[in-house]
Enzyme design. Sequence first.
Site, PDB file in Angstrom:
ATOM      1  N   SER A 220       0.846  -1.195   0.000  1.00 34.01           N
ATOM      2  CA  SER A 220       0.000   0.000   0.000  1.00 34.01           C
ATOM      3  C   SER A 220       0.881   1.243   0.000  1.00 34.01           C
ATOM      4  O   SER A 220       1.870   1.322   0.727  1.00 34.01           O
ATOM      5  CB  SER A 220      -0.941   0.002   1.205  1.00 34.01           C
ATOM      6  N   MET A 221       0.487   2.226  -0.814  1.00 33.32           N
ATOM      7  CA  MET A 221       1.321   3.419  -1.038  1.00 33.32           C
ATOM      8  C   MET A 221       0.561   4.714  -0.767  1.00 33.32           C
ATOM      9  O   MET A 221       0.815   5.735  -1.381  1.00 33.32           O
ATOM     10  CB  MET A 221       1.842   3.397  -2.471  1.00 33.32           C
ATOM     11  N   GLY A 222      -0.388   4.673   0.168  1.00 39.41           N
ATOM     12  CA  GLY A 222      -1.117   5.885   0.516  1.00 39.41           C
ATOM     13  C   GLY A 222      -1.931   6.413  -0.648  1.00 39.41           C
ATOM     14  O   GLY A 222      -2.641   5.668  -1.332  1.00 39.41           O
ATOM     15  N   GLY A 225      -2.117   4.732  -4.126  1.00 36.95           N
ATOM     16  CA  GLY A 225      -2.844   3.497  -4.355  1.00 36.95           C
ATOM     17  C   GLY A 225      -2.102   2.292  -3.816  1.00 36.95           C
ATOM     18  O   GLY A 225      -1.399   2.380  -2.806  1.00 36.95           O
ATOM     19  N   ASP A 252      -5.242  -0.280   7.397  1.00 33.60           N
ATOM     20  CA  ASP A 252      -5.922  -1.373   8.078  1.00 33.60           C
ATOM     21  C   ASP A 252      -7.221  -1.730   7.353  1.00 33.60           C
ATOM     22  O   ASP A 252      -7.559  -2.903   7.192  1.00 33.60           O
ATOM     23  CB  ASP A 252      -6.229  -0.992   9.521  1.00 33.60           C
TER      24      ASP A 252
END
Length: 310
Positions: A220-222, A225, A252
């Site tokens: 996950s890359m904020g 995406g 989460d």
Amino acid sequence: MITVIGFNTAIDRFIRLDSLRPGEVSRALDEQVSPGGKGLHVAQTIAALGERVQLIGLVDPAHRNMIGRQMCERGVLFHGIEIADSLRTCIALQDATGQITEILGQGPLLDVTQQEALLRAFRRGVEDSDLIVLSGSLPRGFESTIYAELAAHVRDAGKRCLVDAGGALMRHALEVQPFVVKPNRDEITELFGRPIADLDAAVAAARELHARGVAMPVVSMGALGAVAVDDSGTWRAAIELSDVRNTVGSGDCLLAGVTVGIARGLPLEEILRLGVACGAANALAEETGYATRASVNALAPQVRLQRIEF
């Protein structure tokens, strides 16, 4: 049934400030207090999506009723191991620009008896479930190899294990090749010892994890995406958001969506779509670490998917 291991239960405090200047007094504009911890966030979002889920974690006398009531209202079967010490507190400070500073409490120091009570609950959870999620940090007293040991137990029971952790917990867990690992940008950077700053770098890292035996790594890359890999290929997923309120717990919620997608037997791209929609739903809401089914359903069609060819 899905079992979530969230041993380091927390009390989340989300505080809005006019400004945050180190060394100066800051006054809260408002404050929200809710049960928290990564595992709790995952479990309550899984339940919101309509899947049966149980959560194993800690509870203290001061917060027993608050946590139990919320988990019951949200459809989570909560197995709380009670301790005399206080649960940890996680504080998120948001200034007027929207920037968030997090302060994560350490958690109580558990003795051998308390650790064994959590581990007994874990073993019972494995018997009940097809998917087991190991999420977040651990209370003090556990060794950094414990997630690897738990993941190996899940594997030997013929079940699938998903791991979301950082540092040594993740490094050791990778040695037993869990079904899913979900590092975020900071965690994957630490794990590989090189900057993972864009989606291309995330794709390369996810493919490397897959080559090392992880069936479905998800990175996950904020706001950029997420990417995921399995034997069918590599996918990117992203969504544009214009009114972000609270990103704490979005990773989460993303993991919750991924877990539900796996439980439903969806293809990789739809698993990733559901995960990103859950993370986005959290970011658009005020509460930390929770995505409602209605908001996820509304956002899922807006998630952009891209297959990445080898």
